[in-house]
Design a protein around this motif. Structure first.
Motif, PDB file in Angstrom:
ATOM      1  N   LYS A   2       0.840  -1.190   0.000  1.00 30.11           N
ATOM      2  CA  LYS A   2       0.000   0.000   0.000  1.00 30.11           C
ATOM      3  C   LYS A   2       0.885   1.254   0.000  1.00 30.11           C
ATOM      4  CE  LYS A   2      -4.006   1.830   2.309  1.00 30.11           C
ATOM      5  NZ  LYS A   2      -4.928   1.689   3.419  1.00 30.11           N
ATOM      6  N   PRO A   3       0.553   2.232  -0.912  1.00 28.72           N
ATOM      7  CA  PRO A   3       1.372   3.445  -0.935  1.00 28.72           C
ATOM      8  C   PRO A   3       1.152   4.279   0.327  1.00 28.72           C
ATOM      9  CG  PRO A   3      -0.482   3.661  -2.430  1.00 28.72           C
ATOM     10  CD  PRO A   3      -0.491   2.249  -1.900  1.00 28.72           C
ATOM     11  N   THR A   4       2.204   4.979   0.733  1.00 26.84           N
ATOM     12  CA  THR A   4       2.104   5.825   1.915  1.00 26.84           C
ATOM     13  C   THR A   4       1.225   7.027   1.600  1.00 26.84           C
ATOM     14  OG1 THR A   4       4.029   7.141   1.324  1.00 26.84           O
ATOM     15  CG2 THR A   4       4.428   5.139   2.612  1.00 26.84           C
ATOM     16  N   PRO A   5       0.650   7.648   2.636  1.00 27.63           N
ATOM     17  CA  PRO A   5      -0.202   8.819   2.398  1.00 27.63           C
ATOM     18  C   PRO A   5       0.526   9.959   1.678  1.00 27.63           C
ATOM     19  CG  PRO A   5      -0.521   7.994   4.634  1.00 27.63           C
ATOM     20  CD  PRO A   5       0.612   7.219   4.045  1.00 27.63           C
ATOM     21  N   VAL A   6       1.796  10.108   1.920  1.00 31.13           N
ATOM     22  CA  VAL A   6       2.562  11.176   1.260  1.00 31.13           C
ATOM     23  C   VAL A   6       2.685  10.894  -0.234  1.00 31.13           C
ATOM     24  CG1 VAL A   6       4.810  12.318   1.136  1.00 31.13           C
ATOM     25  CG2 VAL A   6       3.814  11.760   3.369  1.00 31.13           C
ATOM     26  N   LYS A   7       2.986   9.644  -0.573  1.00 30.47           N
ATOM     27  CA  LYS A   7       3.086   9.272  -1.984  1.00 30.47           C
ATOM     28  C   LYS A   7       1.739   9.423  -2.684  1.00 30.47           C
ATOM     29  CE  LYS A   7       6.988   6.111  -1.846  1.00 30.47           C
ATOM     30  NZ  LYS A   7       7.478   4.760  -2.103  1.00 30.47           N
ATOM     31  N   ARG A   8       0.676   9.053  -1.985  1.00 33.45           N
ATOM     32  CA  ARG A   8      -0.671   9.182  -2.552  1.00 33.45           C
ATOM     33  C   ARG A   8      -1.008  10.653  -2.789  1.00 33.45           C
ATOM     34  NH1 ARG A   8      -5.544   6.306  -2.988  1.00 33.45           N
ATOM     35  NH2 ARG A   8      -7.370   7.527  -2.402  1.00 33.45           N
ATOM     36  N   LEU A   9      -0.667  11.507  -1.843  1.00 31.99           N
ATOM     37  CA  LEU A   9      -0.912  12.941  -1.988  1.00 31.99           C
ATOM     38  C   LEU A   9      -0.106  13.525  -3.141  1.00 31.99           C
ATOM     39  CD1 LEU A   9      -2.221  15.560  -0.956  1.00 31.99           C
ATOM     40  CD2 LEU A   9      -0.239  15.804   0.563  1.00 31.99           C
ATOM     41  N   LEU A  10       1.159  13.135  -3.250  1.00 32.40           N
ATOM     42  CA  LEU A  10       1.992  13.626  -4.353  1.00 32.40           C
ATOM     43  C   LEU A  10       1.454  13.172  -5.698  1.00 32.40           C
ATOM     44  CD1 LEU A  10       5.590  13.257  -2.898  1.00 32.40           C
ATOM     45  CD2 LEU A  10       4.322  15.368  -3.345  1.00 32.40           C
ATOM     46  N   LEU A  13      -1.577  15.263  -6.514  1.00 31.47           N
ATOM     47  CA  LEU A  13      -1.189  16.608  -6.948  1.00 31.47           C
ATOM     48  C   LEU A  13      -0.637  16.602  -8.378  1.00 31.47           C
ATOM     49  CD1 LEU A  13       0.402  18.018  -3.669  1.00 31.47           C
ATOM     50  CD2 LEU A  13      -1.820  18.593  -4.687  1.00 31.47           C
ATOM     51  N   VAL A  14       0.134  15.592  -8.719  1.00 33.24           N
ATOM     52  CA  VAL A  14       0.673  15.492 -10.079  1.00 33.24           C
ATOM     53  C   VAL A  14      -0.462  15.281 -11.081  1.00 33.24           C
ATOM     54  CG1 VAL A  14       2.057  14.039 -11.617  1.00 33.24           C
ATOM     55  CG2 VAL A  14       2.973  14.734  -9.398  1.00 33.24           C
ATOM     56  N   GLU A  15      -1.408  14.418 -10.743  1.00 35.22           N
ATOM     57  CA  GLU A  15      -2.529  14.166 -11.650  1.00 35.22           C
ATOM     58  C   GLU A  15      -3.391  15.417 -11.821  1.00 35.22           C
ATOM     59  OE1 GLU A  15      -4.710  10.641 -10.600  1.00 35.22           O
ATOM     60  OE2 GLU A  15      -2.874   9.471 -10.378  1.00 35.22           O
ATOM     61  N   LEU A  16      -3.641  16.130 -10.731  1.00 28.71           N
ATOM     62  CA  LEU A  16      -4.405  17.375 -10.838  1.00 28.71           C
ATOM     63  C   LEU A  16      -3.639  18.417 -11.642  1.00 28.71           C
ATOM     64  CD1 LEU A  16      -5.924  17.630  -7.252  1.00 28.71           C
ATOM     65  CD2 LEU A  16      -7.094  17.005  -9.367  1.00 28.71           C
ATOM     66  N   ALA A  17      -2.320  18.425 -11.517  1.00 31.43           N
ATOM     67  CA  ALA A  17      -1.505  19.344 -12.308  1.00 31.43           C
ATOM     68  C   ALA A  17      -1.603  19.022 -13.796  1.00 31.43           C
ATOM     69  CB  ALA A  17      -0.050  19.291 -11.845  1.00 31.43           C
ATOM     70  N   VAL A  18      -1.674  17.740 -14.133  1.00 32.91           N
ATOM     71  CA  VAL A  18      -1.839  17.346 -15.537  1.00 32.91           C
ATOM     72  C   VAL A  18      -3.156  17.879 -16.075  1.00 32.91           C
ATOM     73  CG1 VAL A  18      -2.185  15.375 -17.086  1.00 32.91           C
ATOM     74  CG2 VAL A  18      -0.349  15.317 -15.400  1.00 32.91           C
ATOM     75  N   PHE A  19      -4.233  17.734 -15.287  1.00 32.14           N
ATOM     76  CA  PHE A  19      -5.525  18.265 -15.712  1.00 32.14           C
ATOM     77  C   PHE A  19      -5.478  19.783 -15.874  1.00 32.14           C
ATOM     78  CE2 PHE A  19      -7.413  14.326 -13.733  1.00 32.14           C
ATOM     79  CZ  PHE A  19      -7.852  13.793 -14.938  1.00 32.14           C
ATOM     80  N   GLY A  64      -6.785  11.521  -9.561  1.00 32.32           N
ATOM     81  CA  GLY A  64      -7.205  12.914  -9.734  1.00 32.32           C
ATOM     82  C   GLY A  64      -8.600  13.027 -10.319  1.00 32.32           C
ATOM     83  N   ALA A  65      -8.912  12.184 -11.286  1.00 32.43           N
ATOM     84  CA  ALA A  65     -10.242  12.207 -11.891  1.00 32.43           C
ATOM     85  C   ALA A  65     -11.298  11.801 -10.869  1.00 32.43           C
ATOM     86  CB  ALA A  65     -10.285  11.284 -13.101  1.00 32.43           C
ATOM     87  N   GLY A  66     -10.970  10.836 -10.037  1.00 32.44           N
ATOM     88  CA  GLY A  66     -11.903  10.409  -8.999  1.00 32.44           C
ATOM     89  C   GLY A  66     -12.200  11.527  -8.007  1.00 32.44           C
ATOM     90  N   LEU A  67     -11.183  12.283  -7.636  1.00 26.66           N
ATOM     91  CA  LEU A  67     -11.401  13.405  -6.726  1.00 26.66           C
ATOM     92  C   LEU A  67     -12.272  14.475  -7.373  1.00 26.66           C
ATOM     93  CD1 LEU A  67     -10.660  14.901  -4.038  1.00 26.66           C
ATOM     94  CD2 LEU A  67      -8.908  16.032  -5.384  1.00 26.66           C
ATOM     95  N   LEU A  68     -11.964  14.813  -8.609  1.00 29.02           N
ATOM     96  CA  LEU A  68     -12.756  15.837  -9.295  1.00 29.02           C
ATOM     97  C   LEU A  68     -14.209  15.402  -9.462  1.00 29.02           C
ATOM     98  CD1 LEU A  68     -10.228  17.064 -11.985  1.00 29.02           C
ATOM     99  CD2 LEU A  68     -10.925  18.237  -9.901  1.00 29.02           C
TER     100      LEU A  68
END
Length: 128
Positions: A2-10, A13-19, A64-68
């Motif tokens: 399981k990815p750490t919360p920091v990696k998940r947050l990063l 953020l990268v996916e939202l930056a792509v959008f 990122g798409a899931g959050l949006l």
């Protein structure tokens, strides 16, 4: 693992930056071509192009798409609140507005379904 919360947050953020970059590029492209198309629509066209050319995989933007999608209602609340200022317009022309909203929503749903079907068939033909 399981990815750490920091990696998940990063990653988020990268996916939202792509959008955001695609949105901004879409706006610049529409302005450069002098087309009356919103930046979001142009950004989605660029995203579709990136998917079609294999530059991006849909799974790469899933977080990122899931959050949006989950927070989509927040994007519509300001527009709905502004309708309170136009009560007389809604009383006079409300049925026409609702008709346009209904027809355009139906068209978007039908065209989206047809596009997804076409892309799936095209993808299956080119994968084999």
């Amino acid at each position: 693992m399981k990815p750490t919360p920091v990696k998940r947050l990063l990653r988020l953020l990268v996916e939202l930056a792509v959008f955001l970059v695609l949105y901004m590029l879409g706006g610049q492209l529409a302005a450069w071509l002098d087309w009356p198309i919103p930046a979001g629509v142009m950004g989605l066209a660029l995203l579709l192009l990136a998917f079609a050319l294999g530059w991006l995989k849909p799974a790469a933007l899933q977080l990122g798409a899931g959050l949006l999608m989950a927070e989509m209602l927040l994007f519509f609340i300001p527009a709905l609140m502004s309708l309170l200022d136009y009560g007389s317009l809604l009383r006079d022309e409300g049925w026409r507005i609702l008709l346009v909203i209904g027809v355009s929503t139906l068209l978007v749903m039908v065209l989206t379904a047809l596009t997804v079907e076409w892309v799936c068939r095209w993808s299956m033909r080119h994968d084999t």
